[in-house]
Design a protein around this motif. Structure first.
Motif, PDB file in Angstrom:
ATOM      1  N   ASP A  75      -6.908 -28.710 -28.002  1.00 36.81           N
ATOM      2  CA  ASP A  75      -7.149 -28.926 -26.574  1.00 36.81           C
ATOM      3  C   ASP A  75      -7.989 -30.172 -26.353  1.00 36.81           C
ATOM      4  O   ASP A  75      -7.744 -30.952 -25.422  1.00 36.81           O
ATOM      5  CB  ASP A  75      -7.850 -27.699 -25.975  1.00 36.81           C
ATOM      6  N   ARG A  79      -6.964 -33.506 -24.225  1.00 33.39           N
ATOM      7  CA  ARG A  79      -7.765 -34.014 -23.100  1.00 33.39           C
ATOM      8  C   ARG A  79      -8.114 -35.485 -23.294  1.00 33.39           C
ATOM      9  O   ARG A  79      -8.101 -36.270 -22.337  1.00 33.39           O
ATOM     10  CB  ARG A  79      -9.043 -33.196 -22.952  1.00 33.39           C
ATOM     11  N   HIS A 159      -5.780 -17.360 -15.676  1.00 33.78           N
ATOM     12  CA  HIS A 159      -5.333 -18.733 -15.872  1.00 33.78           C
ATOM     13  C   HIS A 159      -4.818 -19.380 -14.586  1.00 33.78           C
ATOM     14  O   HIS A 159      -4.417 -20.539 -14.603  1.00 33.78           O
ATOM     15  CB  HIS A 159      -4.242 -18.792 -16.950  1.00 33.78           C
ATOM     16  N   ARG A 297      -4.266 -25.722 -15.642  1.00 34.41           N
ATOM     17  CA  ARG A 297      -4.092 -27.087 -16.124  1.00 34.41           C
ATOM     18  C   ARG A 297      -4.234 -28.091 -14.981  1.00 34.41           C
ATOM     19  O   ARG A 297      -4.585 -29.251 -15.208  1.00 34.41           O
ATOM     20  CB  ARG A 297      -2.739 -27.248 -16.824  1.00 34.41           C
TER      21      ARG A 297
END
Length: 318
Positions: A75, A79, A159, A297
């Motif tokens: 992750d 990013r 989420h 996201r």
């Protein structure tokens, strides 16, 4: 060892070995020698204090510690890559396409105001509106095929994110000249006329209070609390027509003595045309918050966050 002293390239080696399951495969993918990959792994092992990868039947197998830290490392790399590649969002010259799921109510009452603003501030943007009454809108949101879903919701999984766009309430609409116009109304008198009901999925499968569950998202598909919650067997409404959108309701009401329970903002648009009237409710109206939901996201998506800000701002004066 402090992460400040760890070469970030080591994490890219970790990612590649995790994917290839071999030092030689990772060396080919990275375009370096196998010796360089082994050296990088040795440095990362020292920093983490774990073997990270050990020989196994299927090549280099990750240790439990490697499996534990892998999601955070992957992750983090994603990013960093996004931060490098993503340019600041500039609405005035962006040609981005945003994909939104909404009912005809959401499009007429909410998105029309947003579109009016975007025509001036972001003329090259494109909005693609998809039907809310599809049973797979949440899956499309999870898979990135949709950016936003606008509707009425209860519980959401962790989420997904949400923001309130507006609060509306239910209203009863009939044609002008209907026998109920100008008359005192109670539940029995109201229920003596057939109803047209908007059930947004068209499935007829309502859960408690008009919500359905899709992937842990409880979304409202029926705003008519009056029909759902009545428990008086002597006062049962007859649902003559059930349909998955609001657009056809005015025409049906004009041609019959049917009654419809609609969101008030939609009802007022119909009444303002001069062919229908809003009746006084014989009970306290249900208030519902229309919301926009998105995948987590999107929290790192500057363009989407800008659009959400415009949406909320434009509806403050609605």
């Amino acid at each position: 060892m402090s992460v400040q002293r760890v070469d970030l390239n080591l994490f890219r080696v970790f990612e590649t070995v995790l994917h290839c399951r071999s030092v030689s495969g990772a060396s080919r993918e990275l375009g370096v020698t196998a010796s360089a990959v082994s050296h990088a792994l040795a440095r990362l092992r020292q920093a983490v204090g774990d073997e990270l990868f050990v020989p196994g039947e299927n090549g280099m197998e990750p240790t439990p510690r490697a499996r534990e830290i892998a999601p955070a490392i992957l992750d983090g790399l994603e990013r960093i890559e996004e931060a490098i590649k993503t340019r600041p969002f500039e609405p005035s010259n962006s040609a981005r396409t945003f994909r939104i799921s909404a009912t005809d109510y959401g499009t007429t009452v909410i998105l029309t105001r947003l579109i009016e603003r975007l025509a001036k501030t972001a003329p090259q943007l494109e909005l693609r509106i998809f039907p809310y009454n599809r049973m797979d809108v949440v899956r499309h949101l999870d898979e990135g095929r949709l950016d936003l879903v606008i509707g009425w919701f209860a519980d959401l999984p962790e989420h997904l994110r949400r923001t309130e766009v507006l609060v509306d309430r239910e209203a009863i609409v009939v044609r002008r000249g209907h026998p109920l116009v100008g008359q005192p109304i109670d539940r029995d008198r109201l229920f003596s006329y057939p109803f047209v009901v908007v059930e947004l999925t068209g499935s007829g499968e309502q859960a408690a209070e008009g919500f359905i569950d899709e992937r842990g998202v409880w979304r409202r598909v029926w705003i008519d609390r009056l029909l759902i919650e009545t428990s008086d067997e002597d006062a049962v409404a007859h649902v003559a027509v059930s349909l998955p959108h609001y657009a056809a309701v005015p025409g049906i009401l004009s041609a019959t003595d049917m009654v419809a329970t609609l969101p008030e903002r939609m009802a007022r648009r119909i009444a303002d045309a001069g062919t229908h009237e809003i009746l006084e409710l014989p009970y306290d109206p249900l208030e519902v918050a229309a919301e926009a939901i998105w995948h987590q996201r999107g929290d790192r998506d500057g363009g989407l966050q800008w659009l959400l800000g415009e949406l909320v701002d434009v509806m403050r004066s609605a």
